[in-house]
Design an enzyme around this catalytic site. Structure first.
Site, PDB file in Angstrom:
ATOM      1  N   GLU A 176       7.367 -50.518  33.981  1.00 30.60           N
ATOM      2  CA  GLU A 176       7.527 -50.544  32.524  1.00 30.60           C
ATOM      3  C   GLU A 176       6.270 -50.103  31.787  1.00 30.60           C
ATOM      4  OE1 GLU A 176       8.621 -53.829  29.068  1.00 30.60           O
ATOM      5  OE2 GLU A 176       8.849 -54.323  31.181  1.00 30.60           O
ATOM      6  N   ASP A 177       5.099 -50.521  32.282  1.00 34.66           N
ATOM      7  CA  ASP A 177       3.870 -50.371  31.491  1.00 34.66           C
ATOM      8  C   ASP A 177       2.835 -49.417  32.077  1.00 34.66           C
ATOM      9  OD1 ASP A 177       4.878 -52.186  29.670  1.00 34.66           O
ATOM     10  OD2 ASP A 177       3.994 -53.909  30.666  1.00 34.66           O
TER      11      ASP A 177
END
Length: 725
Positions: free
Chosen positions: A94-95
């Site tokens: 996600e990051d």
């Protein structure tokens, strides 16, 4: 991986000199794993630290401290190495630039699948934060169905976020705390993970209501029972008697959390002084037999409170929790709750699905995990029929309601349902098809309506009929998400089927007026017409006709490729007389024919139909005052009548003038009941010292049935007059 991708995961130095203290602390918690698996954890940390390099949390700490802390929460539960690796890397997809494929290549497909299951859907666009959260939750539940370890990581992630919530701004703290109390703490409870559940609840309560939390904490500390000597005295007396009985035991004292006390005060309307079992002890023994022996010992030390004994060993909770619960009169007048269980029960009660982790090769899933899989399978069955992620999330919240009733099937199996569940909820819990065809139930061998609320210990048998089907009113009867979703899905399906059938009859009649029929329309012309209007199938067009979104006369003209007659379009003209037969109402047209509230037609009345967009055909009596307005749109008139045999009951209003004295209303109601009519509503229109004018809303089969009701009520001495509303 391509050379460009592989550059993202490079060898990193992992000597102890380069490893921060928080990683070494985590590794000590994971010391139960073999050396080669601990080396894999070190590698996962190195990859995660490199991927998150330069990222910080709101507190200013390096971001990698968060996933390592999440992994430590799980290591305290002694889970397997794949879960710990996935926890360390759970935010990378996600990051960071790391991809699912890179994780799979480096750590295996299972780790990549776990990380992907936890990953939120922030990169997609939704109409609101609530919809995004709901869709993210749905995705997580689907991933849980494939691998329960997804929820272990997610709960641990949420627990660490709650531990560090102070760094968030106030609005975010409120939102995260509310979400924790409404969703994540109940999930932890549903999965039997009581240690994590208790901390999530207490931290959520503290963040949401800090002042209330503080006041309750002070109350708890100020209670005389909390004095060390009082607790010591009780512990010593229990220990002395348990030892005298020759029991091997472990005795643990506890104080109920502020959240548990607050929740009980709010739900039961009690003050702090009225809340029982604030203080208690847990007795952990070696066997089930010892549990009952220890119960006898506890009752010999202090007298038990009447009606406060619960046996969750004989009838476990839905999440697998087993224990004996009793409440005793202690010194200072304070009640003491005593929980008695075996070591294995204690392990499952504290850790739930994380106890005896069973993903190792060749081991079967534990009972707690099997129950969790069964619960999630039911959720998946519901979500397939759910219209939106928000509706799915609301249904899950209903199923997470913690208070339960335990019921027996005719074969002696036990079903756990939320408190206030009805016989209809029970029917859907047995099987969706059983619920859809339910007509009544036998509770402890007595016939009862489906809306009957159930209590623990009852034996329930569902009575079904092949011709039965769900009714919209059922949605007001059920409390479980599974039942509500199944009813909505079936009603939509029935409505669609009825709409297709009625639409077919309407277009056939319109084509007959043009001297043709649907069967005689060339298939090529039909396909061309459907394509022009973007209908994937003929059934969709027919349903739209029935629901009033397409006019049958216009569709018929287009299909037959004829020009509309000038007379048809003349404004204010009288209704066009069709050569085709009238559409006959049988009572099966549930969602596409409705009956006007202004005149409340019933079988036997002279009626007309008015085609209304989105509502289908609305039926009026011919003598309805509103019919005059509908003459302005003759193209929307529908020739309609009653079939020879019409099923079901139809609403009708009766205005009855009675003497205003005690017992008059009861006499009238009894007469209506003897005529086999159901009273749906009662309203006083006028009332003075002598006379009362009452409007009754009834259900009748036809005009003959209504005449019988009127005849029976007119015979009553207290009745002065009866007329149809």
């Amino acid at each position: 991986m391509t050379s460009g991708e592989s550059a993202l995961i490079q060898p990193v130095s992992t000597s102890d000199a380069d490893v921060p203290g928080y990683v070494l602390e985590f590794e000590r918690a994971a010391s139960y794993l073999p050396e080669d698996q601990r080396a894999l954890l070190r590698r996962a940390w190195a990859v995660g630290a490199a991927a998150h390099a330069g990222q910080t949390r709101r507190s200013g700490e390096p971001y990698i401290t968060h996933p390592v802390a999440v992994a430590k929460v799980l290591a305290d539960q002694k889970v397997d190495v794949e879960t710990l690796v996935a926890a360390i890397l759970h935010d990378t997809i996600e990051d960071t630039p790391l991809t699912r494929e890179q994780l799979a290549a480096e750590f295996g497909e299972t780790v990549a699948e776990l990380v992907d299951g936890v990953t939120k859907l922030d990169k997609l666009h939704f109409s609101s934060r609530q919809e995004a959260a709901a869709e993210s939750f749905r995705k997580m539940m689907l991933a849980m169905a494939r691998d329960l370890r997804v929820i272990l990581i997610k709960l641990s992630d949420r627990l660490h976020n709650m531990r560090t919530l102070g760094a968030q701004p106030a609005p975010a703290r409120q939102r995260i705390a509310r979400e924790t109390l409404e969703i994540y703490a109940p999930i932890a409870q549903r999965l039997g993970m009581n240690l994590i559940k208790a901390e999530l609840q207490d931290r959520g309560f503290h963040a949401l209501h800090p002042l209330r939390h503080l006041i309750l904490e002070k109350h708890i500390r100020s209670q005389p029972m909390v004095r060390r000597e009082a607790m010591a005295k009780i512990e010593a007396q229990l220990a002395q008697r348990l030892t005298a009985e020759g029991l091997e035991y472990r005795l643990v004292s506890r104080v109920k959390s502020p959240w548990s006390i607050y929740n009980k005060m709010r739900s039961e309307g009690k003050t702090f002084a009225q809340v029982m079992d604030v203080f208690g002890f847990r007795i952990v023994v070696q066997s089930v037999g010892d549990c009952y022996r220890a119960l006898g010992v506890a009752h010999s030390v202090y007298k038990p409170l009447d009606g406060r004994f619960r046996d969750f060993i004989a009838i476990p909770k839905a999440n697998g929790y087993q224990s004996l619960h009793t409440v005793l009169f202690g010194p200072y007048g304070s009640p003491i709750e005593v929980q008695i269980r075996t070591e294995e029960m204690d392990l499952i009660a504290e850790r739930g699905i994380a106890a005896h982790w069973a993903y190792k090769h060749g081991m079967a899933a534990s009972g707690a995990q099997a129950r969790a899989h069964s619960w999630i399978a039911n959720l998946l069955e519901s979500q397939r029929a759910t219209g939106s992620s928000l509706e799915f999330l609301e249904n899950v919240k209903v199923d997470l309601f913690p208070d339960e009733v335990y019921l027996f099937t005719p074969k002696g199996d036990i079903l756990a349902l939320p408190r206030n569940s009805t016989a209809l909820d029970f029917a859907y819990a047995v099987h969706t098809d059983v619920g859809n065809t339910a007509v009544a139930a036998r509770v402890d061998k007595k016939l009862v309506p489906l809306r009957t609320k159930l209590v623990s210990g009852q034996s329930v048998e569902v009575v079904t009929a092949k011709s039965a089907f769900p009714k919209p009113q059922w949605l007001e009867v059920v409390v479980t998400g599974k039942a509500r979703t199944a009813i909505r899905a079936q009603l939509k399906q029935l409505e669609h089927e009825d709409a297709v059938t009625l639409g077919h009859r309407m277009i056939d009649r319109a084509l007959e007026d043009l001297g043709t029929s649907l069967d005689r329309i060339p298939q090529a012309r039909l396909d061309e017409f459907l394509g022009e209007l973007r209908y994937p199938r003929l059934e969709e067009l027919l349903a739209d006709i029935a629901l009033g979104n397409r006019m049958p006369a216009q569709v018929a003209l287009a299909l037959a490729q004829k020009e509309p007659a000038a007379a048809d379009a003349a404004p204010g003209a009288a209704p066009v007389q069709r050569r085709g037969e009238r559409i006959l109402i049988t009572g099966h047209e549930r969602g596409v024919i409705s009956f006007a509230n202004c005149c409340m037609p019933i079988p036997g009345d002279e009626i007309m139909g008015y085609h209304t967009a989105g509502k289908g055909i609305v039926v009026h009596r011919m003598d309805c005052p509103n019919v005059a307005d509908y003459r302005k749109s003759p193209d929307r008139w529908v020739a309609i009548g009653w079939d020879r045999e019409v099923i079901g009951e139809y609403p009708v209003g009766l205005v009855i003038e009675t003497e205003n004295k005690p017992g008059s209303l009861a006499e009238v109601a009894a007469a209506i009941a003897k005529a086999e009519s159901n009273i749906e509503g009662v309203e006083y229109l006028e009332r003075d010292a002598n006379v009362a004018v009452i409007r009754f809303s009834l259900g009748v089969r036809d005009r003959t049935h209504l005449a019988d009701v009127i005849r029976r009520t007119r015979r009553l001495g207290v009745v002065h007059g009866v007329r149809r509303a």
